[in-house]
Design an enzyme around this catalytic site. Structure first.
Site, PDB file in Angstrom:
ATOM      1  N   ASN B 403       0.818  -1.210   0.000  1.00 36.58           N
ATOM      2  CA  ASN B 403       0.000   0.000   0.000  1.00 36.58           C
ATOM      3  C   ASN B 403       0.853   1.263   0.000  1.00 36.58           C
ATOM      4  O   ASN B 403       0.967   1.943  -1.022  1.00 36.58           O
ATOM      5  CB  ASN B 403      -0.944  -0.023   1.216  1.00 36.58           C
ATOM      6  CG  ASN B 403      -1.973   1.087   1.170  1.00 36.58           C
ATOM      7  OD1 ASN B 403      -1.821   2.038   0.418  1.00 36.58           O
ATOM      8  ND2 ASN B 403      -2.997   0.974   1.971  1.00 36.58           N
ATOM      9  N   ASP B 404       1.484   1.564   1.124  1.00 35.45           N
ATOM     10  CA  ASP B 404       2.207   2.833   1.232  1.00 35.45           C
ATOM     11  C   ASP B 404       3.355   2.959   0.229  1.00 35.45           C
ATOM     12  O   ASP B 404       3.675   4.058  -0.207  1.00 35.45           O
ATOM     13  CB  ASP B 404       2.758   2.993   2.654  1.00 35.45           C
ATOM     14  CG  ASP B 404       1.643   3.209   3.667  1.00 35.45           C
ATOM     15  OD1 ASP B 404       0.580   3.727   3.264  1.00 35.45           O
ATOM     16  OD2 ASP B 404       1.829   2.858   4.841  1.00 35.45           O
TER      17      ASP B 404
END
Lengths: 123, 484
Positions: B403-404
């Protein structure tokens, strides 16, 4: 003639300095893909502390020193053996497309996959 | 005579061992030579351990009567410690590697601390210099021991949440200061400059107690995704402690090996911190506070869910696919299933690569090892710097459990907590599939605009299950001509 090692303060600092530079250069060459085995490998390297533990335990003269020395050797031995076992295991897994199946576990898995691809499962 | 000969043998073997340990790490520069490197280092280590038993010929007259018992104790400790750790090291799952490394590292720190304790309790160190070095090694080794144990508990999910107590950092500072002051007092008392208020053994006990407590307190507030940095730091700490105790014991092999690891740990720590765009001090002494709220600008676009089977079939007819695996993949144990899918794509003539972010996983390079375990050849695995330019030419970027590290906000939004962090340019691919369990946020707790982009499609589900459905969908098309 004596082979007793004696390292004075300044010599120690020199040794530390040169080793730190060498370590920086050696570790800087390691590609990112191997950073986990590198970390457990360097973890194994500082397991040499077990040698210091054995020296200390052999020279122990009170029950307290013997007990702590025993712990030192116990922990140091764990560090060495565990660090080596996991590093060696991880490094054995890295392989190229060129020579695919050296690792017995993978050879088995590849064989299974081959069988599966010949007779596809009807879902 | 016997003493001289033993000293000569121990000295020579230690010299060879130090060389082999360095040479072993030198061979880690490539996956081709690395397996032999660890064997070389292992031979050196074994020789050093065996030779260290020659110290029996050099012990003082005081310890002579205890020698038979001491030899027995040493042998027993070696066999038990090595046996148990070897068995654990063989058994532990590759996904649990960060915990294992943290634990073995803590053992090394504990051993260094224990050596220092024997030296201190036995009053074997004389003079301010050696005493200070012993205490410093004891402090660092103890912090490494208790800190690593906490790190192990966190990684093993025994401790779930990072501890956020206001003022904890200040309290920790006071604890460390207290430890240093007790240490300074020990030095003063030992050289006779001050009358001890407590007896020396008590002072030493208090010193170790505070040092161990500090290691625990320091690690408790640190969150799961910062663990790569924490493990590197404690690895460096243990190395440093071993090096310092090596000086106290006048053993250059320990000094060299310890300092080598200290430098290695420092370098890896800095690399990890750089990949997260956070300073080491910030990671260790300040955590992502839940209180720091920030208004995120409105995000254009919407989440577009698609079926796993559709995504799989689309990739089957693509030319090039770049896969971005993240920790979510490891959690669902989907690496093997993902590689099964990749093999199908390759058989159909699709070019597939794995793009790895430096901080993917819970320790540096963990994702590389997990893929290697699944049988992925390492020439398919590429690192951020080498692959980032290729995304814009790729047909599909498959983000799976990450995600990040693919959040484009890091490039554009100066107010974002991850601004400036190098990311994988998955958003630049022609089409982007994101495999995710739900609409949750990443570790940094921010919404990812990538998921809302026009060319991004969401595949909801457990990573392993999604891989299986994609594989089945592609198999259902019938075997392509390329695959026999």
């Amino acid at each position: 003639m004596s082979f007793q090692i004696s390292i004075g303060g300044f010599i120690a600092v020199y040794i530390f300095m040169v080793t730190a530079f060498a370590g920086w250069v050696i570790i800087g060459r390691v590609p990112a893909i191997l950073h986990t085995p590198l970390m457990s490998g360097s973890n194994f390297v500082h397991g040499i502390v077990v040698v210091g533990g054995i020296f200390t335990l052999l020279n122990a003269s009170t029950p307290l020193e013997q007990a702590i020395g025993f712990v030192a050797v116990l922990l140091g031995a764990g560090n060495v053996a565990g660090g080596f076992a996991v590093t060696q295991r991880m490094l054995a897994m890295f392989q190229t497309s060129g020579h695919p199946t050296k690792h017995p576990k993978h050879a088995k898995r590849a064989a299974l996959a081959a069988v599966k691809s010949i007779s596809p499962k009807k879902a | 005579m016997l003493i001289t000969i033993s000293q000569l043998i121990i000295g020579s073997v230690d010299l060879i061992a130090a060389f082999l340990l360095m040479f072993g790490l030198w061979r880690m520069a490539s996956p081709v030579t690395a397996p032999s490197g660890i064997l070389v280092a292992g031979v050196g280590m074994l020789a050093a351990v065996v030779a260290s038993f020659l110290y029996v010929f050099t012990v003082d007259a005081v310890a002579k009567p205890h020698l038979p018992l001491n030899i027995g104790l040493a042998a027993a400790a070696l066999i038990i410690g090595a046996g148990v750790a070897w068995w654990c090291g063989r058994k532990v799952a590759i996904t649990a590697m960060p915990q294992a490394v943290a634990l073995f590292n803590g053992m090394g720190g504990g051993a260094a601390g224990a050596i220092a304790a024997v030296e201190l309790f036995g009053s074997q160190t004389h003079g301010v210099g050696p005493l200070v070095v012993t205490l410093l090694g004891a402090l660092i080794g103890s912090i490494s021991l208790s800190g690593s144990v906490i790190a192990w508990a966190k990684l093993d999910a025994l401790l779930k949440k990072p501890l956020h107590v206001p003022g904890l950092q200040i309290f920790n500072g006071v604890v460390l200061l207290a430890c240093l002051m007790v240490g300074a007092y020990i030095v003063f008392a030992a050289v006779g400059g001050a009358a001890p208020v407590l007896t020396m053994p008590h002072l030493i006990e208090i010193f170790f107690g505070i040092a161990l407590l500090y290691g625990i307190l320091m690690t408790l507030p640190i969150g799961g995704a910062d663990m790569p940095v924490v493990i590197s730091v404690y690895n460096a700490f243990t190395g440093l402690a071993v090096g310092l105790e090596g000086f106290v014991l006048q053993n250059p092999a320990l000094m060299i090996a310890g300092m080598l690891v200290g430098a290695a740990g420092l370098l890896l720590t800095l690399l990890m911190a750089k990949a997260m765009n956070r300073s080491v001090a910030k990671i260790l002494f300040a955590s992502f506070g839940p209180g720091k709220k920030r208004k995120q600008g409105a995000i254009k676009g919407s989440l577009k869910p698609v079926q796993a089977s559709d995504a799989g079939i689309f990739m089957r007819y693509a030319k090039s696919v770049i896969i971005v695996p993240g920790y979510g993949l490891a959690v669902s144990q989907g690496q093997g299933k993902l590689y099964d899918f990749v093999k199908l794509l390759q058989a159909a003539g699709v070019s597939v690569k794995f793009a790895i972010h430096p901080v993917a996983g819970r320790m540096p390079g963990q994702m590389d090892v997990l893929l290697a375990e699944a049988g992925v050849p390492y020439d398919l695995i590429v690192q951020l710097a080498d692959v980032n330019e290729e995304f814009k030419d790729a047909d599909v970027a498959l983000v799976i459990g990450a995600n990040d590290v693919v959040n484009p906000e890091a490039r554009t939004d100066k107010t974002s907590p991850i601004y400036g962090m190098p990311i994988l340019n998955a958003d630049q691919a022609k089409k982007c599939y994101v495999v995710k369990r739900g609409d949750g946020k990443g570790y940094a707790g921010i919404v990812n605009p990538l998921f809302y982009a026009d060319n991004t499609f969401m595949v909801y589900g457990d990573a392993a299950a999604v891989c299986v459905s994609m594989t089945e969908a592609v198999r259902g098309l019938g075997a392509p001509a390329a695959a026999a």
